[in-house]
Design a protein around this motif. Structure first.
Motif, PDB file in Angstrom:
ATOM      1  N   ILE A  26      15.232   5.983  11.275  1.00 52.70           N
ATOM      2  CA  ILE A  26      14.161   6.220  10.301  1.00 52.70           C
ATOM      3  C   ILE A  26      12.886   5.586  10.834  1.00 52.70           C
ATOM      4  O   ILE A  26      12.834   4.373  11.058  1.00 52.70           O
ATOM      5  N   THR A  27      11.864   6.407  11.036  1.00 54.63           N
ATOM      6  CA  THR A  27      10.585   5.932  11.576  1.00 54.63           C
ATOM      7  C   THR A  27       9.514   6.013  10.494  1.00 54.63           C
ATOM      8  O   THR A  27       9.196   7.105  10.019  1.00 54.63           O
ATOM      9  N   PHE A  28       8.988   4.848  10.107  1.00 50.26           N
ATOM     10  CA  PHE A  28       8.001   4.813   9.027  1.00 50.26           C
ATOM     11  C   PHE A  28       6.578   4.929   9.565  1.00 50.26           C
ATOM     12  O   PHE A  28       6.162   4.123  10.402  1.00 50.26           O
ATOM     13  N   GLU A  29       5.838   5.916   9.099  1.00 51.73           N
ATOM     14  CA  GLU A  29       4.403   5.980   9.359  1.00 51.73           C
ATOM     15  C   GLU A  29       3.672   4.973   8.483  1.00 51.73           C
ATOM     16  O   GLU A  29       2.631   4.442   8.858  1.00 51.73           O
ATOM     17  N   ARG A  30       4.232   4.784   7.277  1.00 51.45           N
ATOM     18  CA  ARG A  30       3.585   3.918   6.311  1.00 51.45           C
ATOM     19  C   ARG A  30       4.657   3.394   5.367  1.00 51.45           C
ATOM     20  O   ARG A  30       5.503   4.176   4.896  1.00 51.45           O
ATOM     21  N   VAL A  31       4.661   2.107   5.102  1.00 52.40           N
ATOM     22  CA  VAL A  31       5.591   1.525   4.134  1.00 52.40           C
ATOM     23  C   VAL A  31       4.811   1.221   2.863  1.00 52.40           C
ATOM     24  O   VAL A  31       3.876   0.430   2.860  1.00 52.40           O
ATOM     25  N   ALA A  32       5.182   1.878   1.779  1.00 52.29           N
ATOM     26  CA  ALA A  32       4.485   1.659   0.509  1.00 52.29           C
ATOM     27  C   ALA A  32       5.106   0.510  -0.277  1.00 52.29           C
ATOM     28  O   ALA A  32       4.431  -0.182  -1.032  1.00 52.29           O
ATOM     29  N   HIS A  33       6.414   0.312  -0.068  1.00 51.29           N
ATOM     30  CA  HIS A  33       7.094  -0.731  -0.835  1.00 51.29           C
ATOM     31  C   HIS A  33       8.365  -1.139  -0.104  1.00 51.29           C
ATOM     32  O   HIS A  33       9.069  -0.304   0.457  1.00 51.29           O
ATOM     33  N   ALA A  34       8.644  -2.424  -0.122  1.00 47.96           N
ATOM     34  CA  ALA A  34       9.887  -2.931   0.451  1.00 47.96           C
ATOM     35  C   ALA A  34      10.459  -3.973  -0.498  1.00 47.96           C
ATOM     36  O   ALA A  34       9.706  -4.745  -1.102  1.00 47.96           O
ATOM     37  N   ALA A  35      11.788  -3.993  -0.651  1.00 47.76           N
ATOM     38  CA  ALA A  35      12.401  -4.941  -1.566  1.00 47.76           C
ATOM     39  C   ALA A  35      13.785  -5.334  -1.069  1.00 47.76           C
ATOM     40  O   ALA A  35      14.459  -4.558  -0.391  1.00 47.76           O
TER      41      ALA A  35
END
Lengths: 242, 242
Positions: free
Chosen positions: A109-118
């Motif tokens: 999984i390649t993230f361009e943008r992380v909006a939220h992490a928990a």
DNA sequence: GGCTAAATATCGAGT
DNA sequence: ACTCGATGTTTAGCC
């Protein structure tokens, strides 16, 4: 963030910051979730590719991974329990991988943008109590065999045959051997084929001295299944789980 | 929280505050997640009860609902797409419900404590590209029928018979009718039963003037399936998806 | 580990 | 809405 806190969250984190949180969560056996714009690649039993979009990612401490879009009950990509999760930052993008051997499978999984992490610390000692299953239907018939037929006497459950285990092995009022195949819901041709294999295997084993009857017990059958039952001389009784 | 923000989150919110966020998320078609200690009740096709524990809850805008524990790939409780999500506070506890008719199903989640609540605005235009499926195997055989047998000529796919649609309907070098049943992975007795029903249905339809051959095409078969194939005079060819 | 069958299977296409 | 068959089915049980 305090030591006893069960939840750790970040909104719009930098890749490095998100990576730290995910790594700590994995290390301490927490359930980790990510939301953001990402692309997903899978290679293993099959192969799949998913272009960038907004998705929700779950990493469980047992090694399961789930990628959910905004639609459907099923994850669009996943990895079964027992996988190893790894996280890294490469070229300024967050990279999450979940892999296993036997069979060799790889989810990236390649993230361009992380909006939220928990990261959630989970404690769940409870088991699901479920009723209305095939096991419940079996109990009901063993309790009251007359629901299927007057004079029916169950002799064994899960009786072994060369074709597999029979759900209920019984005798009718006339002393004939009866095989019951139970299904908790409406059935198709597959279940008839299953019952037929049991009946044939038992007839062979018992040298066909006594006739072997086969009864399919389910709420209802499809047309094709009913046709097959007639062709093979098998019977049907309509009965539902309690 | 600004108007263009795609993510709205709360940590350890009061029930009322969490309820507001969830309600707003549902209203605007966002994906809503909750984490906390909750009990879950399901009534519908079956019935289940889950005592309180820490779980992750997802409410999708298409009406799907998922309840995940820290273990397993499958949700412990769920509701399929098309359900209606409602949220309320009763007696100081957050209550999430997801229901549908036809069939009548009801999922009720009661939170003792909400550790985290979030609403994600999702935009995901992309489709999954998957290869290595049964459809790919069919393409491979139609491209190169000799992989199954020299002189084989496919005549139709999904040809209808009284027993259902045949994967590939073909003719061999001697002009005999051939039924191909394709499976992308190792198969058991069920697939043999399926192929046999097709062969019998076609033999009947064609008045048995020409012999009808049945060939199971799959990577491999189980022992019992191989036995069944022999009994029924059916054939097997080992072939995998590309 | 291989094999078999169950599942609140889910999902999609065809009728 | 129902039926039917495929699924990266998943999951559990048994040999």
């Amino acid at each position: 963030m305090t030591a006893e806190s069960a939840v750790e969250t970040l909104s719009y984190p930098a890749p490095d910051t998100a990576c730290d949180l995910v790594q700590r969560g994995i290390d301490r056996g927490a359930m980790v979730t990510l939301f953001g714009r990402c692309a997903v690649e899978y290679e293993g039993r099959a192969e799949s590719s998913l272009a960038p979009g907004d998705r929700h990612v779950t990493l469980k401490p047992d090694g399961a991974a789930l990628v959910h879009t905004d639609e459907g009950q099923q994850p669009v990509n996943w990895q079964p329990p027992g996988c190893e999760h790894t996280v890294a930052v490469s070229d300024g993008t967050l990279l999450v991988r979940s892999t296993r051997e036997t069979p060799a499978e790889r989810l990236a999984i390649t993230f361009e943008r992380v909006a939220h992490a928990a990261a959630f610390d989970v404690s769940d000692p409870e088991d699901l109590a479920l009723t209305g299953t095939e096991a419940d239907l079996k109990e009901r018939i063993l309790d009251t065999p007359a629901l299927v037929e007057d004079g029916l006497t169950p002799l064994a459950t899960e009786r072994e045959t060369p074709a597999g285990a029979v759900d209920i092995y019984a005798e009718d009022a006339a002393g004939r051997t009866v095989v019951l195949e139970l299904k908790r819901r409406r059935v198709g041709p597959d279940a008839v084929g299953q019952l037929d294999r049991y009946v044939e295997a038992l007839a062979r084993e018992l040298h066909a001295e006594t006739e072997v009857r086969g009864i399919l017990v389910a709420p209802s059958v499809t047309d094709r299944a009913r046709q097959l039952l007639a062709e093979k001389g098998l019977e049907f009784v309509s009965l539902e789980p309690p």
